[in-house]
Motif scaffolding. Structure first.
Motif, PDB file in Angstrom:
ATOM      1  N   VAL A   1       0.843  -1.204   0.000  1.00  0.00           N
ATOM      2  CA  VAL A   1       0.000   0.000   0.000  1.00  0.00           C
ATOM      3  C   VAL A   1       0.875   1.249   0.000  1.00  0.00           C
ATOM      4  CG1 VAL A   1      -1.679   1.322   1.355  1.00  0.00           C
ATOM      5  CG2 VAL A   1      -1.977  -1.143   1.075  1.00  0.00           C
ATOM      6  N   GLU A   2       1.965   1.201   0.750  1.00  0.00           N
ATOM      7  CA  GLU A   2       2.889   2.339   0.792  1.00  0.00           C
ATOM      8  C   GLU A   2       3.420   2.658  -0.606  1.00  0.00           C
ATOM      9  OE1 GLU A   2       6.779   3.886   3.266  1.00  0.00           O
ATOM     10  OE2 GLU A   2       6.462   1.724   3.071  1.00  0.00           O
ATOM     11  N   VAL A   3       3.879   1.650  -1.308  1.00  0.00           N
ATOM     12  CA  VAL A   3       4.399   1.845  -2.669  1.00  0.00           C
ATOM     13  C   VAL A   3       3.304   2.408  -3.579  1.00  0.00           C
ATOM     14  CG1 VAL A   3       5.289   0.638  -4.705  1.00  0.00           C
ATOM     15  CG2 VAL A   3       6.200   0.095  -2.449  1.00  0.00           C
ATOM     16  N   SER A   4       2.106   1.899  -3.450  1.00  0.00           N
ATOM     17  CA  SER A   4       1.001   2.326  -4.314  1.00  0.00           C
ATOM     18  C   SER A   4       0.546   3.751  -4.042  1.00  0.00           C
ATOM     19  CB  SER A   4      -0.197   1.387  -4.135  1.00  0.00           C
ATOM     20  OG  SER A   4       0.138   0.075  -4.503  1.00  0.00           O
ATOM     21  N   LEU A   5       0.543   4.160  -2.771  1.00  0.00           N
ATOM     22  CA  LEU A   5       0.025   5.485  -2.427  1.00  0.00           C
ATOM     23  C   LEU A   5       1.052   6.600  -2.528  1.00  0.00           C
ATOM     24  CD1 LEU A   5      -2.305   4.814   0.652  1.00  0.00           C
ATOM     25  CD2 LEU A   5      -2.943   5.155  -1.747  1.00  0.00           C
ATOM     26  N   ARG A   6       2.336   6.271  -2.508  1.00  0.00           N
ATOM     27  CA  ARG A   6       3.388   7.292  -2.517  1.00  0.00           C
ATOM     28  C   ARG A   6       3.235   8.289  -3.668  1.00  0.00           C
ATOM     29  NH1 ARG A   6       6.040   8.217   1.817  1.00  0.00           N
ATOM     30  NH2 ARG A   6       6.826   6.407   2.881  1.00  0.00           N
ATOM     31  N   ASP A   7       2.820   7.830  -4.838  1.00  0.00           N
ATOM     32  CA  ASP A   7       2.745   8.697  -6.008  1.00  0.00           C
ATOM     33  C   ASP A   7       1.370   9.331  -6.215  1.00  0.00           C
ATOM     34  OD1 ASP A   7       5.409   8.157  -6.586  1.00  0.00           O
ATOM     35  OD2 ASP A   7       4.900   6.409  -7.800  1.00  0.00           O
ATOM     36  N   GLN A   8       0.451   9.117  -5.283  1.00  0.00           N
ATOM     37  CA  GLN A   8      -0.884   9.693  -5.421  1.00  0.00           C
ATOM     38  C   GLN A   8      -0.839  11.180  -5.054  1.00  0.00           C
ATOM     39  OE1 GLN A   8      -3.710   8.162  -6.605  1.00  0.00           O
ATOM     40  NE2 GLN A   8      -2.285   6.518  -7.092  1.00  0.00           N
ATOM     41  N   PRO A   9      -1.360  12.035  -5.932  1.00  0.00           N
ATOM     42  CA  PRO A   9      -1.336  13.471  -5.633  1.00  0.00           C
ATOM     43  C   PRO A   9      -2.219  13.793  -4.428  1.00  0.00           C
ATOM     44  CG  PRO A   9      -2.549  13.028  -7.667  1.00  0.00           C
ATOM     45  CD  PRO A   9      -1.974  11.734  -7.212  1.00  0.00           C
ATOM     46  N   GLY A  10      -1.768  14.737  -3.632  1.00  0.00           N
ATOM     47  CA  GLY A  10      -2.540  15.200  -2.492  1.00  0.00           C
ATOM     48  C   GLY A  10      -2.376  14.372  -1.229  1.00  0.00           C
ATOM     49  N   LEU A  11      -1.528  13.338  -1.269  1.00  0.00           N
ATOM     50  CA  LEU A  11      -1.338  12.482  -0.103  1.00  0.00           C
ATOM     51  C   LEU A  11       0.090  12.562   0.412  1.00  0.00           C
ATOM     52  CD1 LEU A  11      -3.172   9.165  -1.113  1.00  0.00           C
ATOM     53  CD2 LEU A  11      -4.078  11.128   0.163  1.00  0.00           C
ATOM     54  N   ASP A  12       0.220  12.754   1.710  1.00  0.00           N
ATOM     55  CA  ASP A  12       1.498  12.624   2.394  1.00  0.00           C
ATOM     56  C   ASP A  12       1.439  11.296   3.133  1.00  0.00           C
ATOM     57  OD1 ASP A  12       2.518  15.131   1.610  1.00  0.00           O
ATOM     58  OD2 ASP A  12       1.440  16.119   3.235  1.00  0.00           O
TER      59      ASP A  12
END
Length: 122
Positions: free
Chosen positions: A19-30
């Motif tokens: 999940v970390e790898v998948s969400l890292r590149d999502q805009p608006g998310l830290d």
């Protein structure tokens, strides 16, 4: 300007790593990952002021007792930060259990009925 959301990934499971790898590149998310075995983990979570805490439902219970069938959210964390959403992921069933820390004043059955209607609107 887009509001940034702080997402804490809680734990060390393979699912959380993915999940970390998948969400890292999502805009608006830290995205911040927290090791569940760290001392003072509740205080560390609170200091981050997360919008969302994501955890693996299939891992053994932790000091926070988040991923457990006997769910007991950490009272201090949820009471001090009622806007936090908890998302438990279960890779085996491909489901996400979403728990909200929203607070509602319930003084009578009518108040409880209104909360139920609010939460069940689709």
């Amino acid at each position: 300007m887009e509001k940034r959301r702080t997402v804490v990934l809680y734990g060390n499971s393979l699912l959380i790593a993915g999940v970390e790898v998948s969400l890292r590149d999502q805009p608006g998310l830290d995205v911040v990952r927290i090791d569940a075995t760290l001392p003072n983990v509740v205080q560390r979570l609170g200091a981050l002021h997360p919008d969302v805490i994501i955890f693996d439902l299939t891992t053994p219970p932790s000091t926070l007792q988040l991923p457990s069938s006997n769910f007991h959210p950490p009272p201090s964390l949820l009471h001090e930060h009622p806007g936090i959403a908890l998302i438990g992921l279960d890779l085996n069933s491909n489901k996400a259990l979403v728990l909200s820390g929203q607070e509602h004043t319930v003084l009578a059955a009518n108040d409880l009925a209104q909360v139920i209607q609010l939460l069940t609107r689709s």
